[in-house]
Design a protein around this motif. Structure first.
Motif, PDB file in Angstrom:
ATOM      1  N   SER A  45       0.534   3.730   7.015  1.00 25.46           N
ATOM      2  CA  SER A  45       0.193   3.053   5.762  1.00 25.46           C
ATOM      3  C   SER A  45      -1.108   2.275   5.911  1.00 25.46           C
ATOM      4  O   SER A  45      -1.210   1.115   5.518  1.00 25.46           O
TER       5      SER A  45
ATOM      6  N   MET B 171       0.345   5.366  -1.719  1.00 24.69           N
ATOM      7  CA  MET B 171       0.158   6.442  -0.765  1.00 24.69           C
ATOM      8  C   MET B 171       0.963   7.661  -1.178  1.00 24.69           C
ATOM      9  O   MET B 171       1.991   7.557  -1.819  1.00 24.69           O
TER      10      MET B 171
ATOM     11  N   TYR C  66     -11.114  -0.091   4.752  1.00 28.14           N
ATOM     12  CA  TYR C  66     -11.951  -0.740   3.747  1.00 28.14           C
ATOM     13  C   TYR C  66     -13.413  -0.585   4.134  1.00 28.14           C
ATOM     14  O   TYR C  66     -13.768  -0.626   5.327  1.00 28.14           O
TER      15      TYR C  66
ATOM     16  N   ARG D 288      -5.260   1.367   5.739  1.00 24.57           N
ATOM     17  CA  ARG D 288      -6.422   1.360   4.858  1.00 24.57           C
ATOM     18  C   ARG D 288      -7.686   1.196   5.685  1.00 24.57           C
ATOM     19  O   ARG D 288      -7.747   0.363   6.594  1.00 24.57           O
TER      20      ARG D 288
ATOM     21  N   THR E 172      -2.356   7.742   7.138  1.00 21.62           N
ATOM     22  CA  THR E 172      -1.291   7.571   8.123  1.00 21.62           C
ATOM     23  C   THR E 172      -1.571   8.567   9.241  1.00 21.62           C
ATOM     24  O   THR E 172      -1.922   9.727   8.993  1.00 21.62           O
TER      25      THR E 172
ATOM     26  N   SER F  45      -8.808   7.123  -2.853  1.00 19.69           N
ATOM     27  CA  SER F  45      -7.859   6.702  -3.888  1.00 19.69           C
ATOM     28  C   SER F  45      -8.563   5.957  -5.001  1.00 19.69           C
ATOM     29  O   SER F  45      -9.400   5.086  -4.758  1.00 19.69           O
TER      30      SER F  45
ATOM     31  N   GLY G 266      -3.290  -1.813   8.934  1.00 23.69           N
ATOM     32  CA  GLY G 266      -2.092  -1.006   8.761  1.00 23.69           C
ATOM     33  C   GLY G 266      -0.926  -1.521   9.578  1.00 23.69           C
ATOM     34  O   GLY G 266      -0.936  -2.649  10.088  1.00 23.69           O
TER      35      GLY G 266
ATOM     36  N   ILE H 100       0.791  -1.220   0.000  1.00 29.13           N
ATOM     37  CA  ILE H 100       0.000   0.000   0.000  1.00 29.13           C
ATOM     38  C   ILE H 100       0.820   1.266   0.000  1.00 29.13           C
ATOM     39  O   ILE H 100       0.337   2.301  -0.428  1.00 29.13           O
ATOM     40  N   THR H 101       2.073   1.227   0.411  1.00 30.01           N
ATOM     41  CA  THR H 101       2.845   2.464   0.349  1.00 30.01           C
ATOM     42  C   THR H 101       3.107   2.878  -1.073  1.00 30.01           C
ATOM     43  O   THR H 101       3.369   4.054  -1.347  1.00 30.01           O
TER      44      THR H 101
ATOM     45  N   TRP I 263     -11.777   1.576  -0.555  1.00 31.76           N
ATOM     46  CA  TRP I 263     -10.995   1.901   0.632  1.00 31.76           C
ATOM     47  C   TRP I 263     -10.483   3.330   0.582  1.00 31.76           C
ATOM     48  O   TRP I 263     -10.368   3.932  -0.486  1.00 31.76           O
ATOM     49  N   SER I 264     -10.201   3.872   1.755  1.00 36.61           N
ATOM     50  CA  SER I 264      -9.429   5.098   1.915  1.00 36.61           C
ATOM     51  C   SER I 264      -8.071   4.717   2.486  1.00 36.61           C
ATOM     52  O   SER I 264      -7.913   3.659   3.097  1.00 36.61           O
ATOM     53  N   GLU I 265      -7.103   5.618   2.325  1.00 40.40           N
ATOM     54  CA  GLU I 265      -5.743   5.376   2.826  1.00 40.40           C
ATOM     55  C   GLU I 265      -5.391   6.475   3.824  1.00 40.40           C
ATOM     56  O   GLU I 265      -5.829   7.627   3.689  1.00 40.40           O
TER      57      GLU I 265
END
Length: 391
Positions: free
Chosen positions: A104, A16, A108, A106, A147, A158, A52, A12-13, A143-145
């Motif tokens: 990092s 991001m 969902y 997510r 940190t 995303s 994460g 996932i990075t 999903w959203s991302e």
């Protein structure tokens, strides 16, 4: 299978935004309330997942903010523990707690059915609906991302991999100010899919519809190529034209808008490689003409290491998606009216941006070049929201 067996962090990075832990005025709260509001107008049960990395381990978080590391795993992959959190009913909200130093991450959200996650000894196997055999293929999810650390909260929607569930993201700071991104125009989801269906070429093949007629997603072109749905030479003529243009014209890359003293100058040599020098005349990067897959993925020959090369290739990749490279000879450019104006362009990203209220989206990995991404950040967050908007 190997392409799906990825460590969570590595997977996932890549999508991001570049995150730097900037100092905040005060350390943010140990648990940040994040409220999910269901304005989708759908009757399906919603399920939420918070995943994460935390203190060097990968895992999931429950609604109270308690982190549990993944453990075990097998070959073939074994089912992961059920990390689902019942989401809000239509018109309702559900507040989750995000622990500080969850990186990092997510969030969902799935409709009507829980997602299937699996574990191997190497890590988590995430949903990969572009794979015809993936058990999540017919589930409507997205999903959203994010940190969240001492530097504050970074939260974005995303569309780098796919577009499925319209949702906006918000952060409210300790002074009461709220930032919001990712909101679609009224009817934006349907209008996006209609526009993609109407685009000549392979673009309509990116749309996935399940047996009951529900349109579940559109894949990004990169995944369309990997799935055999989209031509892998789409950008080849354009990139050839661009690299030829810079045999006789200098390309200037000014990658940091706030520091225009940092500049690089590119010319294509007799071997077809674009050579870049800095203001002192020293060679700092060599970039071969990328493949179509490299462009859509912003990787391969356009991979972005943490170096001068990365500053250059990020700018090149964004300009190729937006079809400004070869025509505007100082990059990146910041006038969105100049983006996506030519026949060969990233129509997937173009059509997503067209349906956003403020024009911002994450249509490809380096859409943050020029700050055109659907990201909110605050160093002093008090709360956050994800709003599932009508569709």
């Amino acid at each position: 299978m190997r392409s799906r067996i990825l460590s969570w962090l590595a997977a996932i990075t890549a999508t991001m935004p570049l995150i730097v832990s900037a100092p905040a005025e005060a350390v943010p709260p140990s648990l940040l309330p994040l409220t999910v509001t269901n304005n989708s107008n759908r009757a399906d049960q919603v399920y939420l997942y918070v995943l994460g990395g935390y203190n060097g381990r990968l895992g999931y978080v429950n609604a109270a903010g308690q982190f549990t590391a993944w453990s075990g795993g097998a070959i073939p992959p074994s089912p992961a523990p059920d990390a689902s959190i019942p989401g809000p009913a239509g018109g309702g909200s559900k507040t989750l707690n995000i622990p500080r130093n969850l990186s990092s991450g997510r969030l969902y959200m799935s409709f009507g059915e829980k997602l299937k996650f699996f574990l191997t000894p190497d890590g988590l196997v995430q949903p990969a609906p572009w794979n015809p055999s993936d058990p999540n293929r017919n589930i409507l999810f997205d999903w959203s991302e994010f940190t969240y650390n001492d530097g504050g909260l970074w939260l974005n929607s995303s569309q780098v991999d796919m577009f499925a569930v319209p949702h906006a993201v918000e952060v409210t700071n300790t002074a009461g100010a709220t930032k919001r991104e990712g909101e679609l125009k009224a009817g934006g989801r349907n209008n996006f899919f209609a526009a993609l269906r109407g685009q000549p070429g392979d673009w309509p093949k990116l749309i996935q519809t399940r047996g009951d007629g529900t349109v579940v997603r559109a894949l990004a072109p990169r995944l369309g190529i990997e799935s055999g749905l989209f031509g892998n030479t789409y950008f080849d003529g354009y990139t050839t034209e661009v690299w030829n243009t810079y045999k006789n014209t200098t390309l200037t890359v000014v990658p940091i808008r706030e520091n225009t003293a940092i500049k690089f100058f590119g010319r294509t040599d007799s071997a077809g490689v674009m050579q870049f020098t800095n203001t002192a005349g020293a060679r700092v990067a060599s970039v071969q003409r990328p493949s179509t897959r490299d462009v859509f993925g912003c990787d391969g020959r356009l991979g972005a290491p943490n170096s001068d090369t990365g500053l250059i290739t990020r700018s090149l990749c964004a300009a190729l998606h937006r079809s400004t490279l070869g025509y505007l000879h100082t990059q990146p450019t910041y006038n969105a009216a100049e983006f996506y104006t030519r026949a060969v362009t990233d129509h997937y990203s173009r059509k997503i941006h067209e349906q956003m209220v403020d024009g911002k989206a994450y249509g490809f990995s380096f859409d943050d070049v020029g700050n055109f991404e659907s990201l909110v950040h605050d160093p002093n967050p008090r709360s956050a929201r994800v709003i599932l908007t009508p569709f």
